[in-house]
Enzyme design. Structure first.
Site, PDB file in Angstrom:
ATOM      1  N   LYS A  28     -11.675  10.345  -7.940  1.00  0.00           N
ATOM      2  CA  LYS A  28     -10.452   9.650  -7.523  1.00  0.00           C
ATOM      3  C   LYS A  28     -10.571   9.141  -6.084  1.00  0.00           C
ATOM      4  O   LYS A  28     -10.275   7.976  -5.784  1.00  0.00           O
ATOM      5  CB  LYS A  28      -9.250  10.593  -7.640  1.00  0.00           C
ATOM      6  CG  LYS A  28      -7.970  10.036  -7.039  1.00  0.00           C
ATOM      7  CD  LYS A  28      -7.460   8.808  -7.760  1.00  0.00           C
ATOM      8  CE  LYS A  28      -6.296   8.175  -7.015  1.00  0.00           C
ATOM      9  NZ  LYS A  28      -5.753   6.978  -7.668  1.00  0.00           N
ATOM     10  N   CYS A  47      -2.705   4.070  -1.303  1.00  0.00           N
ATOM     11  CA  CYS A  47      -3.907   4.610  -1.966  1.00  0.00           C
ATOM     12  C   CYS A  47      -5.147   4.344  -1.128  1.00  0.00           C
ATOM     13  O   CYS A  47      -5.799   5.237  -0.612  1.00  0.00           O
ATOM     14  CB  CYS A  47      -4.113   3.950  -3.323  1.00  0.00           C
ATOM     15  SG  CYS A  47      -2.741   4.048  -4.422  1.00  0.00           S
ATOM     16  N   ARG A  64      -4.469 -15.090   3.979  1.00  0.00           N
ATOM     17  CA  ARG A  64      -4.810 -14.727   2.593  1.00  0.00           C
ATOM     18  C   ARG A  64      -5.388 -15.903   1.788  1.00  0.00           C
ATOM     19  O   ARG A  64      -5.284 -15.909   0.568  1.00  0.00           O
ATOM     20  CB  ARG A  64      -3.553 -14.201   1.870  1.00  0.00           C
ATOM     21  CG  ARG A  64      -3.023 -12.910   2.422  1.00  0.00           C
ATOM     22  CD  ARG A  64      -3.898 -11.703   2.101  1.00  0.00           C
ATOM     23  NE  ARG A  64      -3.307 -10.488   2.684  1.00  0.00           N
ATOM     24  CZ  ARG A  64      -3.941  -9.340   2.848  1.00  0.00           C
ATOM     25  NH1 ARG A  64      -5.207  -9.249   2.465  1.00  0.00           N
ATOM     26  NH2 ARG A  64      -3.371  -8.287   3.396  1.00  0.00           N
TER      27      ARG A  64
HETATM   28  N1  SAJ Z   1      -6.930  -6.155  -0.533  1.00  0.00           N
HETATM   29  C1  SAJ Z   1      -7.802  -6.957   0.200  1.00  0.00           C
HETATM   30  N2  SAJ Z   1      -8.920  -7.455  -0.408  1.00  0.00           N
HETATM   31  C2  SAJ Z   1      -9.210  -7.165  -1.716  1.00  0.00           C
HETATM   32  C3  SAJ Z   1      -8.316  -6.328  -2.441  1.00  0.00           C
HETATM   33  C4  SAJ Z   1      -7.181  -5.843  -1.830  1.00  0.00           C
HETATM   34  O1  SAJ Z   1      -7.575  -7.239   1.378  1.00  0.00           O
HETATM   35  O2  SAJ Z   1     -10.226  -7.652  -2.222  1.00  0.00           O
HETATM   36  C5  SAJ Z   1      -5.764  -5.590   0.133  1.00  0.00           C
HETATM   37  C6  SAJ Z   1      -4.447  -5.937  -0.533  1.00  0.00           C
HETATM   38  O3  SAJ Z   1      -3.890  -7.112   0.028  1.00  0.00           O
HETATM   39  C7  SAJ Z   1      -3.578  -4.718  -0.206  1.00  0.00           C
HETATM   40  C8  SAJ Z   1      -4.577  -3.574  -0.157  1.00  0.00           C
HETATM   41  O4  SAJ Z   1      -5.865  -4.171   0.031  1.00  0.00           O
HETATM   42  O5  SAJ Z   1      -2.977  -4.844   1.062  1.00  0.00           O
HETATM   43  C9  SAJ Z   1      -4.600  -2.707  -1.407  1.00  0.00           C
HETATM   44  O6  SAJ Z   1      -4.699  -3.575  -2.503  1.00  0.00           O
HETATM   45  P1  SAJ Z   1      -5.098  -2.987  -3.994  1.00  0.00           P
HETATM   46  O7  SAJ Z   1      -5.262  -4.174  -4.870  1.00  0.00           O
HETATM   47  O8  SAJ Z   1      -6.207  -2.041  -3.872  1.00  0.00           O
HETATM   48  O9  SAJ Z   1      -3.765  -2.256  -4.487  1.00  0.00           O
HETATM   49  P2  SAJ Z   1      -3.362  -0.724  -4.408  1.00  0.00           P
HETATM   50  O10 SAJ Z   1      -3.360  -0.222  -3.004  1.00  0.00           O
HETATM   51  O11 SAJ Z   1      -2.093  -0.599  -5.172  1.00  0.00           O
HETATM   52  O12 SAJ Z   1      -4.541   0.026  -5.179  1.00  0.00           O
HETATM   53  C10 SAJ Z   1      -4.373   0.434  -6.507  1.00  0.00           C
HETATM   54  C11 SAJ Z   1      -5.287   1.599  -6.689  1.00  0.00           C
HETATM   55  N3  SAJ Z   1      -4.970   2.181  -7.961  1.00  0.00           N
HETATM   56  C12 SAJ Z   1      -4.798   3.519  -8.012  1.00  0.00           C
HETATM   57  O13 SAJ Z   1      -4.946   4.268  -7.051  1.00  0.00           O
HETATM   58  C13 SAJ Z   1      -4.445   4.032  -9.347  1.00  0.00           C
HETATM   59  C14 SAJ Z   1      -6.719   1.163  -6.685  1.00  0.00           C
HETATM   60  O14 SAJ Z   1      -7.530   2.263  -7.110  1.00  0.00           O
HETATM   61  C15 SAJ Z   1      -6.970   0.023  -7.620  1.00  0.00           C
HETATM   62  O15 SAJ Z   1      -8.317  -0.411  -7.476  1.00  0.00           O
HETATM   63  C16 SAJ Z   1      -6.054  -1.123  -7.270  1.00  0.00           C
HETATM   64  O16 SAJ Z   1      -4.696  -0.645  -7.384  1.00  0.00           O
HETATM   65  C17 SAJ Z   1      -6.259  -2.264  -8.268  1.00  0.00           C
HETATM   66  O17 SAJ Z   1      -7.394  -2.406  -8.742  1.00  0.00           O
HETATM   67  O18 SAJ Z   1      -5.309  -2.990  -8.527  1.00  0.00           O
END
Ligand code: SAJ
Length: 451
Positions: free
Chosen positions: A222, A276, A419
């Protein structure tokens, strides 16, 4: 009760369960198990939240497709009930622990909620009960903290009088139920028989794979899966800074890099928010740090990602200087306050850091966000008289901005894109002084006309 007897009760759905912590994770889990026929007791410290749940009202902000209906069904069927009283756990066969596990400013885990839950559960723990930690914890926490504390508080012995394991949650705000049902889960018991019993239990609500392993591996998976994402994002952000410096375009670079097999360059951006990705790398690191493992990459990735809102700040200051508008009398509009596109979740949002930094310079900051309460409204109205617009979140609404209208609303036509929402050529054609993450600095001799 033996695990064999517990498995029989799970098969006939006579096993009852408790969920400790009725938040983003606990509430959907409680509803799902109630909905498939289990008797579920939700334990929650916040009385107001208990009352809402028992009245069939979801205490979770934001749109969660299907959750309210599921909650109402669970309550009206009598299979779900919430309480603040731990002593009602006395008859519970299975106890899920879904409390918060934040980190502090020193990046150390704060397990107060976890400890408090265990101290309250211990004295009322039923003989033969199965305790499953779904909260994200650092590797080794079940073995080194949860089990010893539970044995002490319950005066029971692990694997004789109770059983324990980890099944880390994989939910996402906005898709809580969908993720719960479809995402694969890692199931890690303290013994193989416990793991098999957990797998039988979760098969009732999880359609995805149930990957069986041990408890430590479950904790490592995790925290690693999120540390992986954070490092990948940091790499993309570092390449973006290089592209800016040498006059490249990181979006073109990323597109072509990702055509190469086994490449998956993530998206550079204005920062990493949420609860997360910002926390789990530190949970992964803390276990190793105590063993003097020289960690360099994971902490460095966090530093890079946490620096990106200030990089956006620097792009803005540079553009304002070129435009002849000093930071302290600038009026700035931030587009997007949530941490994630098309979400209302603002936890650890990069926009909050940018807002505070701008206010510290004396700039006047206004915010637009179609999802976050208090920041709705007409963004072109909000842009009136401003000296810059900064796009911090890729909300759907911002993907079709009317650039001409936006420019005519501004006092000074500065546009910062955090973005990759805007086509830089179009922005220049309209007459903006444009800066984008990972895109070449537009020559400072760019001629602009102030309104
Ligand atoms: N972000 C970037 N670049 C990327 C991806 C995300 O800057 O390439 C930023 C987003 O804008 C945001 C942050 O990172 O501010 C987090 O984005 P995220 O897509 O990772 O969303 P989270 O934080 O909700 O992460 C969740 C997590 N899921 C769980 O813990 C069950 C993560 O493990 C998943 O990978 C992610 O969702 C997902 O894949 O959607």
């Amino acid at each position: 009760m033996t695990l064999a007897e517990l498995r029989k009760k799970i098969e006939t759905k006579d096993a009852n369960l408790a969920v400790i912590g009725m938040g983003y994770v606990g509430l959907p889990v409680a509803c799902e198990f109630a909905n498939v026929g289990f008797d579920v007791l939700g334990v929650e410290l916040i009385e107001e939240r208990v009352d809402k749940i028992n009245a069939g009202i979801s205490p979770i902000e934001g749109k969660e497709p299907g959750l309210v209906e599921l909650l109402q069904q669970s309550i009206s069927s009598g299979r779900l009930r919430a309480t603040t009283q731990y002593n009602e756990l006395i008859d519970r066969d299975i106890v899920l622990i879904d409390v918060e596990t934040p980190i502090d400013e020193y990046h150390k885990p704060r397990y107060e909620a976890l400890r408090s839950a265990i101290r309250s559960l211990g004295p009322v723990l039923k003989d033969g009960a199965l305790v499953i930690v779904e909260s994200t914890v650092s590797p080794g926490t079940l073995r080194d903290l949860v089990v010893p504390l539970l044995e002490e508080e319950s005066r029971k012995q692990l694997n004789q009088d109770f059983y324990a394991g980890n099944c880390p949650e994989r939910v996402m705000p906005g898709r809580l139920l969908e993720n719960l049902r479809s995402m694969s889960r890692v199931v890690g018991g303290m013994t193989p028989e416990t793991t098999e019993t957990m797998k039988l239990f979760y098969r009732n609500v999880v359609d995805g794979d149930l990957d069986v392993t041990d408890s430590l591996t479950a904790e490592l998976v995790k925290t690693t899966e999120n540390a992986y994402r954070d490092v990948q994002i940091a790499f993309a952000n570092e390449v973006a800074l290089i592209c800016e410096a040498v006059g490249g375009d990181v979006w073109k670079v990323r597109e072509l890099v990702n055509k190469v097999p086994a490449r998956n360059m993530h998206l550079p951006g204005a920062g990493v928010g949420g609860h997360c990705i910002t926390k789990d790398p530190w949970l992964l690191a803390v276990g190793a740090k105590d063993k003097e493992v020289p960690l360099r990459l994971i902490p460095a990735a966090r530093v890079i990602n946490d620096s990106m809102p200030m990089h956006v700040f620097d792009l803005l200051q540079d553009a304002l200087e070129v435009a002849g508008r000093e930071g302290d009398d600038a009026r700035v509009l931030i587009l997007g306050y949530a941490y994630l596109e098309d979400s209302d979740d603002t936890r650890n949002s990069p926009s909050q850091i940018l807002e505070l930094s701008l206010q510290a310079t004396g700039a006047e900051v206004s915010i637009h966000d179609p999802y976050v309460l208090g920041y709705h409204g007409d963004l072109y109205q909000k842009a009136r008289g401003c000296d810059a617009v900064i796009i911090m979140v890729r909300h759907q609404e911002y993907l079709s901005l009317n650039l001409a209208l936006l420019k005519s609303s501004l006092r000074t036509p500065v546009l910062i894109d955090g973005r990759h929402v805007i086509n830089s050529e179009q922005a220049l054609e309209v007459g903006f002084l444009f800066r984008g993450i990972g895109q070449a600095m537009i020559s400072s001799k760019t001629k602009i006309d102030k309104n």
